[in-house]
Design an enzyme around this catalytic site. Structure first.
Site, short mmCIF file in Angstrom:
data_model
loop_
_atom_site.label_atom_id
_atom_site.label_comp_id
_atom_site.label_asym_id
_atom_site.label_seq_id
_atom_site.Cartn_x
_atom_site.Cartn_y
_atom_site.Cartn_z
N HIS A 214 -2.99 3.24 -11.34
CA HIS A 214 -3.65 2.85 -10.09
C HIS A 214 -5.00 3.57 -9.99
O HIS A 214 -5.12 4.71 -10.46
CB HIS A 214 -2.76 3.20 -8.90
N SER B 177 -7.37 -4.79 -0.01
CA SER B 177 -7.49 -5.36 1.34
C SER B 177 -6.90 -6.77 1.45
O SER B 177 -7.46 -7.63 2.13
CB SER B 177 -8.93 -5.33 1.83
N GLY C 276 -8.54 -0.45 0.63
CA GLY C 276 -8.50 0.29 1.89
C GLY C 276 -9.77 0.18 2.71
O GLY C 276 -9.97 0.92 3.67
N ASN D 154 2.59 -1.62 -2.29
CA ASN D 154 2.41 -0.25 -2.76
C ASN D 154 2.27 0.61 -1.51
O ASN D 154 1.23 0.59 -0.85
CB ASN D 154 1.16 -0.17 -3.63
N LYS E 205 2.09 3.72 -1.28
CA LYS E 205 1.31 4.95 -1.51
C LYS E 205 2.06 6.14 -0.89
O LYS E 205 3.28 6.17 -0.94
CB LYS E 205 -0.13 4.78 -0.98
N GLY F 224 -1.58 -2.71 -0.28
CA GLY F 224 -1.43 -1.36 0.23
C GLY F 224 -1.13 -1.38 1.72
O GLY F 224 0.01 -1.61 2.14
N GLY F 225 -2.15 -1.15 2.52
CA GLY F 225 -1.99 -0.98 3.97
C GLY F 225 -1.13 -2.04 4.65
O GLY F 225 -0.24 -1.71 5.46
N GLU G 52 -7.67 -4.63 -9.23
CA GLU G 52 -7.98 -4.06 -7.93
C GLU G 52 -9.40 -3.47 -7.97
O GLU G 52 -9.58 -2.34 -8.43
CB GLU G 52 -6.99 -2.94 -7.58
O1 13P Z 1 -4.55 -0.10 -3.68
C1 13P Z 1 -4.04 -1.10 -3.20
C2 13P Z 1 -2.71 -1.53 -3.65
O2 13P Z 1 -2.32 -0.86 -4.79
C3 13P Z 1 -4.68 -1.89 -2.15
O3 13P Z 1 -4.67 -1.16 -0.97
P1 13P Z 1 -5.11 -1.89 0.40
O4 13P Z 1 -4.30 -3.16 0.48
O5 13P Z 1 -4.75 -0.90 1.47
O6 13P Z 1 -6.57 -2.16 0.29
#
Ligand code: 13P
Length: 250
Positions: free
Chosen positions: A95, A213, A173, A9, A11, A234-235, A167
């Site tokens: 989300h 994470s 994050g 994702n 974002k 995410g990241g 999640e």
């Molecule tokens: O929200 C997320 C994926 O949709 C998770 O984000 P992170 O992997 O950056 O913590």
């Protein structure tokens, strides 16, 4: 029997040139996957540029959100068929950032889930508790409530095309991941609820991703849990080497 789904994702990150570079790196490397599925969900503005690059590769394309109506006066919104036309096979719905910053409710997410399925898109329905809810022992009841609300009225057959992403909001994050044991416990609870909403065989077929994470150094332990069937990243999905390592979990 469940085929793991590793999804990125992105974002609100990256313009066209950065996105093209990232998917070129991913599709060049991920050519030998026959036991897992890979998905990237970039911003809407990149979908048209990335779709032709991913056509015929092992990497699928998804949206990060959509509206439930087919068309109309909904300024700033994207319809299900607009995603389909650009090559999306999945769409992330509900989300925690949509719930938190844009006021999305289970009822709205439920309308979107019905619309996604009616249009041949697989919804990734996100659920997860905030820190205060976990600390007060309410995590399971919050997640179960989100599942019931977001999935209301879906048939067992439709549920087989749904992906659930658990999640925990406090893990997104933050670098603070749920322990594999805590994540597994919630995934098992989610699967029990899916069985209550349909039947055990259906629940056993549904992919439940963990998100929050997920990194190269914790993915193996998470994916070793029996009810964790994938990751929503995410990241770490923004860096080719990290995401490739996550996709290649052992
Ligand atoms: O929200 C997320 C994926 O949709 C998770 O984000 P992170 O992997 O950056 O913590």
């Amino acid at each position: 029997m469940r085929r793991p789904l590793l999804a990125g994702n992105w974002k609100m990150h990256y313009g066209v040139s950065e996105g093209v570079a990232l998917v070129e790196a991913l599709s060049a490397d991920l050519t030998d996957l026959n036991d897992r599925d890979v998905l990237v969900c970039p911003p809407f503005t990149l979908l048209g540029s990335l779709a032709p690059l991913l056509d015929g590769t092992a990497v699928a394309l998804g949206g990060q959100n959509m509206h439930y109506e087919a068309k109309g006066a909904f300024t700033g919104e994207i319809a299900p068929q607009m995603l389909k036309e650009l090559g999306c096979s999945y769409v992330i719905l509900g989300h925690s950032e949509r719930r938190q910053y844009f006021g999305e409710t289970d009822e709205l997410i439920n309308r979107k889930a019905h619309a996604a399925l009616a249009n041949g898109l697989k919804p990734i329905v996100c659920v997860g508790e905030v820190k205060a809810e976990r600390d007060s022992g309410q995590a399971e009841s919050v997640v179960v409530g989100q599942l019931r609300g977001s999935l209301a009225g879906l048939s067992a057959e439709q549920l087989r095309s749904v992906v659930i992403a658990y999640e925990p909001v406090w893990a997104i994050g933050t670098g603070d991941t749920a322990t594999p044991a805590d994540a597994q416990a919630m995934h098992a609870r989610i699967r029990a609820e899916l069985a209550a909403l349909s039947d055990q065989a259906t629940a056993d077929a549904i992919i439940i991703q963990y998100g929050g994470s997920v990194k190269p150094d914790n993915v193996d332990e998470l994916m070793a849990q029996p009810d964790i069937d994938g990751a929503l990243v995410g990241g770490a999905s923004l860096k080719a080497a990290d995401f490739i390592r996550i996709v290649r979990f052992k």
